[in-house]
Design a protein around this motif. Structure first.
Motif, PDB file in Angstrom:
ATOM      1  N   SER A 196       1.275   5.345 -16.973  1.00 61.64           N
ATOM      2  CA  SER A 196       0.052   5.188 -16.185  1.00 61.64           C
ATOM      3  C   SER A 196       0.304   4.394 -14.911  1.00 61.64           C
ATOM      4  CB  SER A 196      -1.017   4.453 -17.003  1.00 61.64           C
ATOM      5  OG  SER A 196      -1.376   5.189 -18.135  1.00 61.64           O
ATOM      6  N   ALA A 197      -0.444   4.767 -13.893  1.00 60.03           N
ATOM      7  CA  ALA A 197      -0.463   3.992 -12.651  1.00 60.03           C
ATOM      8  C   ALA A 197      -1.785   3.234 -12.616  1.00 60.03           C
ATOM      9  CB  ALA A 197      -0.343   4.901 -11.445  1.00 60.03           C
ATOM     10  N   TRP A 198      -1.712   1.942 -12.429  1.00 54.60           N
ATOM     11  CA  TRP A 198      -2.898   1.091 -12.361  1.00 54.60           C
ATOM     12  C   TRP A 198      -3.141   0.719 -10.904  1.00 54.60           C
ATOM     13  CZ3 TRP A 198      -5.933  -0.513 -16.475  1.00 54.60           C
ATOM     14  CH2 TRP A 198      -5.493  -0.114 -17.732  1.00 54.60           C
ATOM     15  N   TYR A 199      -4.357   0.953 -10.445  1.00 54.32           N
ATOM     16  CA  TYR A 199      -4.718   0.688  -9.053  1.00 54.32           C
ATOM     17  C   TYR A 199      -5.551  -0.574  -8.960  1.00 54.32           C
ATOM     18  CZ  TYR A 199      -2.952   5.216  -7.720  1.00 54.32           C
ATOM     19  OH  TYR A 199      -2.127   6.272  -7.473  1.00 54.32           O
ATOM     20  N   SER A 200      -5.316  -1.321  -7.884  1.00 55.23           N
ATOM     21  CA  SER A 200      -6.112  -2.519  -7.596  1.00 55.23           C
ATOM     22  C   SER A 200      -6.201  -2.681  -6.078  1.00 55.23           C
ATOM     23  CB  SER A 200      -5.489  -3.761  -8.238  1.00 55.23           C
ATOM     24  OG  SER A 200      -4.174  -3.944  -7.766  1.00 55.23           O
ATOM     25  N   VAL A 201      -7.165  -3.480  -5.658  1.00 59.51           N
ATOM     26  CA  VAL A 201      -7.378  -3.731  -4.235  1.00 59.51           C
ATOM     27  C   VAL A 201      -6.381  -4.783  -3.774  1.00 59.51           C
ATOM     28  CG1 VAL A 201      -9.052  -4.655  -2.576  1.00 59.51           C
ATOM     29  CG2 VAL A 201      -9.789  -3.047  -4.330  1.00 59.51           C
ATOM     30  N   THR A 202      -5.750  -4.550  -2.618  1.00 63.75           N
ATOM     31  CA  THR A 202      -4.742  -5.479  -2.109  1.00 63.75           C
ATOM     32  C   THR A 202      -5.357  -6.629  -1.319  1.00 63.75           C
ATOM     33  OG1 THR A 202      -4.450  -4.151  -0.118  1.00 63.75           O
ATOM     34  CG2 THR A 202      -2.947  -3.726  -1.946  1.00 63.75           C
ATOM     35  N   GLU A 203      -6.477  -6.360  -0.671  1.00 64.19           N
ATOM     36  CA  GLU A 203      -7.121  -7.365   0.185  1.00 64.19           C
ATOM     37  C   GLU A 203      -8.554  -7.594  -0.300  1.00 64.19           C
ATOM     38  OE1 GLU A 203      -5.464  -8.905   2.481  1.00 64.19           O
ATOM     39  OE2 GLU A 203      -3.739  -7.595   2.701  1.00 64.19           O
ATOM     40  N   PRO A 204      -8.818  -8.672  -1.021  1.00 63.43           N
ATOM     41  CA  PRO A 204     -10.172  -8.903  -1.540  1.00 63.43           C
ATOM     42  C   PRO A 204     -11.229  -9.026  -0.446  1.00 63.43           C
ATOM     43  CG  PRO A 204      -8.666 -10.663  -2.226  1.00 63.43           C
ATOM     44  CD  PRO A 204      -7.877  -9.689  -1.421  1.00 63.43           C
ATOM     45  N   GLU A 205     -10.799  -9.264   0.795  1.00 57.72           N
ATOM     46  CA  GLU A 205     -11.758  -9.355   1.897  1.00 57.72           C
ATOM     47  C   GLU A 205     -12.499  -8.039   2.122  1.00 57.72           C
ATOM     48  OE1 GLU A 205      -8.711 -12.517   2.447  1.00 57.72           O
ATOM     49  OE2 GLU A 205      -8.604 -10.372   2.056  1.00 57.72           O
ATOM     50  N   VAL A 206     -11.942  -6.930   1.624  1.00 57.29           N
ATOM     51  CA  VAL A 206     -12.633  -5.654   1.753  1.00 57.29           C
ATOM     52  C   VAL A 206     -13.999  -5.715   1.067  1.00 57.29           C
ATOM     53  CG1 VAL A 206     -11.713  -4.444  -0.275  1.00 57.29           C
ATOM     54  CG2 VAL A 206     -12.274  -3.166   1.763  1.00 57.29           C
ATOM     55  N   PHE A 207     -14.095  -6.520   0.012  1.00 59.43           N
ATOM     56  CA  PHE A 207     -15.376  -6.654  -0.686  1.00 59.43           C
ATOM     57  C   PHE A 207     -16.390  -7.405   0.167  1.00 59.43           C
ATOM     58  CE2 PHE A 207     -12.404  -6.460  -4.459  1.00 59.43           C
ATOM     59  CZ  PHE A 207     -12.624  -5.114  -4.680  1.00 59.43           C
ATOM     60  N   ALA A 208     -15.928  -8.321   1.007  1.00 62.38           N
ATOM     61  CA  ALA A 208     -16.836  -9.004   1.936  1.00 62.38           C
ATOM     62  C   ALA A 208     -17.419  -8.003   2.930  1.00 62.38           C
ATOM     63  CB  ALA A 208     -16.111 -10.134   2.659  1.00 62.38           C
ATOM     64  N   LEU A 209     -16.614  -7.027   3.357  1.00 60.70           N
ATOM     65  CA  LEU A 209     -17.122  -5.976   4.245  1.00 60.70           C
ATOM     66  C   LEU A 209     -18.192  -5.149   3.538  1.00 60.70           C
ATOM     67  CD1 LEU A 209     -13.804  -4.677   5.835  1.00 60.70           C
ATOM     68  CD2 LEU A 209     -15.570  -6.058   6.944  1.00 60.70           C
ATOM     69  N   LEU A 210     -17.938  -4.801   2.278  1.00 64.47           N
ATOM     70  CA  LEU A 210     -18.925  -4.037   1.517  1.00 64.47           C
ATOM     71  C   LEU A 210     -20.202  -4.844   1.303  1.00 64.47           C
ATOM     72  CD1 LEU A 210     -16.641  -2.314  -1.154  1.00 64.47           C
ATOM     73  CD2 LEU A 210     -17.437  -1.414   1.042  1.00 64.47           C
ATOM     74  N   ASP A 211     -20.049  -6.142   1.058  1.00 63.47           N
ATOM     75  CA  ASP A 211     -21.221  -7.008   0.891  1.00 63.47           C
ATOM     76  C   ASP A 211     -22.023  -7.115   2.188  1.00 63.47           C
ATOM     77  OD1 ASP A 211     -20.505  -7.435  -1.751  1.00 63.47           O
ATOM     78  OD2 ASP A 211     -19.558  -9.378  -1.359  1.00 63.47           O
ATOM     79  N   ALA A 212     -21.323  -7.211   3.321  1.00 62.77           N
ATOM     80  CA  ALA A 212     -22.007  -7.279   4.612  1.00 62.77           C
ATOM     81  C   ALA A 212     -22.777  -5.982   4.868  1.00 62.77           C
ATOM     82  CB  ALA A 212     -21.007  -7.546   5.737  1.00 62.77           C
ATOM     83  N   ALA A 213     -22.180  -4.846   4.549  1.00 59.84           N
ATOM     84  CA  ALA A 213     -22.863  -3.563   4.727  1.00 59.84           C
ATOM     85  C   ALA A 213     -24.099  -3.484   3.839  1.00 59.84           C
ATOM     86  CB  ALA A 213     -21.908  -2.413   4.429  1.00 59.84           C
ATOM     87  N   ARG A 214     -23.996  -3.986   2.620  1.00 59.71           N
ATOM     88  CA  ARG A 214     -25.150  -3.988   1.709  1.00 59.71           C
ATOM     89  C   ARG A 214     -26.271  -4.863   2.251  1.00 59.71           C
ATOM     90  NH1 ARG A 214     -25.653  -3.381  -4.208  1.00 59.71           N
ATOM     91  NH2 ARG A 214     -27.722  -4.161  -4.702  1.00 59.71           N
ATOM     92  N   ALA A 215     -25.938  -6.032   2.775  1.00 59.82           N
ATOM     93  CA  ALA A 215     -26.950  -6.937   3.329  1.00 59.82           C
ATOM     94  C   ALA A 215     -27.666  -6.281   4.513  1.00 59.82           C
ATOM     95  CB  ALA A 215     -26.312  -8.258   3.749  1.00 59.82           C
ATOM     96  N   ILE A 216     -26.917  -5.612   5.377  1.00 60.29           N
ATOM     97  CA  ILE A 216     -27.516  -4.908   6.518  1.00 60.29           C
ATOM     98  C   ILE A 216     -28.442  -3.806   6.008  1.00 60.29           C
ATOM     99  CG2 ILE A 216     -27.020  -3.394   8.484  1.00 60.29           C
ATOM    100  CD1 ILE A 216     -24.381  -5.059   8.809  1.00 60.29           C
ATOM    101  N   PHE A 217     -27.989  -3.050   5.040  1.00 62.84           N
ATOM    102  CA  PHE A 217     -28.791  -1.976   4.455  1.00 62.84           C
ATOM    103  C   PHE A 217     -30.094  -2.521   3.876  1.00 62.84           C
ATOM    104  CE2 PHE A 217     -29.972   0.288   0.545  1.00 62.84           C
ATOM    105  CZ  PHE A 217     -30.249   1.548   1.052  1.00 62.84           C
ATOM    106  N   GLU A 218     -29.995  -3.591   3.104  1.00 64.86           N
ATOM    107  CA  GLU A 218     -31.190  -4.158   2.471  1.00 64.86           C
ATOM    108  C   GLU A 218     -32.186  -4.673   3.505  1.00 64.86           C
ATOM    109  OE1 GLU A 218     -29.568  -6.967  -0.332  1.00 64.86           O
ATOM    110  OE2 GLU A 218     -29.234  -5.390  -1.832  1.00 64.86           O
ATOM    111  N   ARG A 219     -31.695  -5.288   4.586  1.00 67.01           N
ATOM    112  CA  ARG A 219     -32.602  -5.744   5.647  1.00 67.01           C
ATOM    113  C   ARG A 219     -33.293  -4.569   6.322  1.00 67.01           C
ATOM    114  NH1 ARG A 219     -28.619  -9.590   6.537  1.00 67.01           N
ATOM    115  NH2 ARG A 219     -27.701  -8.460   8.281  1.00 67.01           N
ATOM    116  N   ARG A 220     -32.568  -3.504   6.550  1.00 66.04           N
ATOM    117  CA  ARG A 220     -33.169  -2.323   7.191  1.00 66.04           C
ATOM    118  C   ARG A 220     -34.203  -1.663   6.295  1.00 66.04           C
ATOM    119  NH1 ARG A 220     -28.575   0.480  10.939  1.00 66.04           N
ATOM    120  NH2 ARG A 220     -28.213  -1.368  12.206  1.00 66.04           N
ATOM    121  N   VAL A 221     -33.908  -1.571   5.011  1.00 67.74           N
ATOM    122  CA  VAL A 221     -34.882  -0.999   4.075  1.00 67.74           C
ATOM    123  C   VAL A 221     -36.140  -1.866   4.043  1.00 67.74           C
ATOM    124  CG1 VAL A 221     -35.341  -0.546   1.619  1.00 67.74           C
ATOM    125  CG2 VAL A 221     -33.215   0.244   2.654  1.00 67.74           C
ATOM    126  N   ALA A 222     -35.961  -3.181   4.006  1.00 69.57           N
ATOM    127  CA  ALA A 222     -37.110  -4.087   3.996  1.00 69.57           C
ATOM    128  C   ALA A 222     -37.930  -3.944   5.275  1.00 69.57           C
ATOM    129  CB  ALA A 222     -36.638  -5.529   3.818  1.00 69.57           C
TER     130      ALA A 222
END
Length: 109
Positions: free
Chosen positions: A70-96
């Motif tokens: 098996s090949a196990w995959y993982s994220v190399t740069e955890p900062e990518v999750f901060a980008l996803l979180d920022a996109a979610r925050a922008i989305f939630e503000r726009r929906v509101a």
């Protein structure tokens, strides 16, 4: 040598696919997964998962390690999750804001 702007544009192009976002979200909760596990969690075919993982691996967003067959995959740069979180925050503000414009109560209240 590419510029910082070129790097950012390439990173955002890589992240611009909804399937890749689902894969990253699955990896966020699990840490590391096999292609089969990613396939199930992201709701995609194995070949599709492999194709998207290959693209993200080539860009250094995920890495693979072999364990037996098996090949196990993982994220190399955890900062990518901060980008996803920022996109979610922008989305939630726009929906509101849209909800408020329509005069309906905001789902966050």
């Amino acid at each position: 040598m590419s510029t910082l702007q070129d790097f950012k544009a390439d990173l955002f192009r890589t992240l611009s696919n909804p399937v890749r976002i689902r894969i990253l979200e699955a990896l966020r909760t699990a840490g590391s997964l096999t292609v089969g596990e990613i396939q199930v969690r992201a709701g995609i075919e194995a070949a599709n998962a492999s194709q998207h993982l290959s693209i993200m691996r080539a860009r250094g967003i995920v890495e693979a390690r072999r364990e037996g067959t098996s090949a196990w995959y993982s994220v190399t740069e955890p900062e990518v999750f901060a980008l996803l979180d920022a996109a979610r925050a922008i989305f939630e503000r726009r929906v509101a804001a849209q909800t408020e414009l329509l005069g309906a109560p905001s789902p966050n209240r």
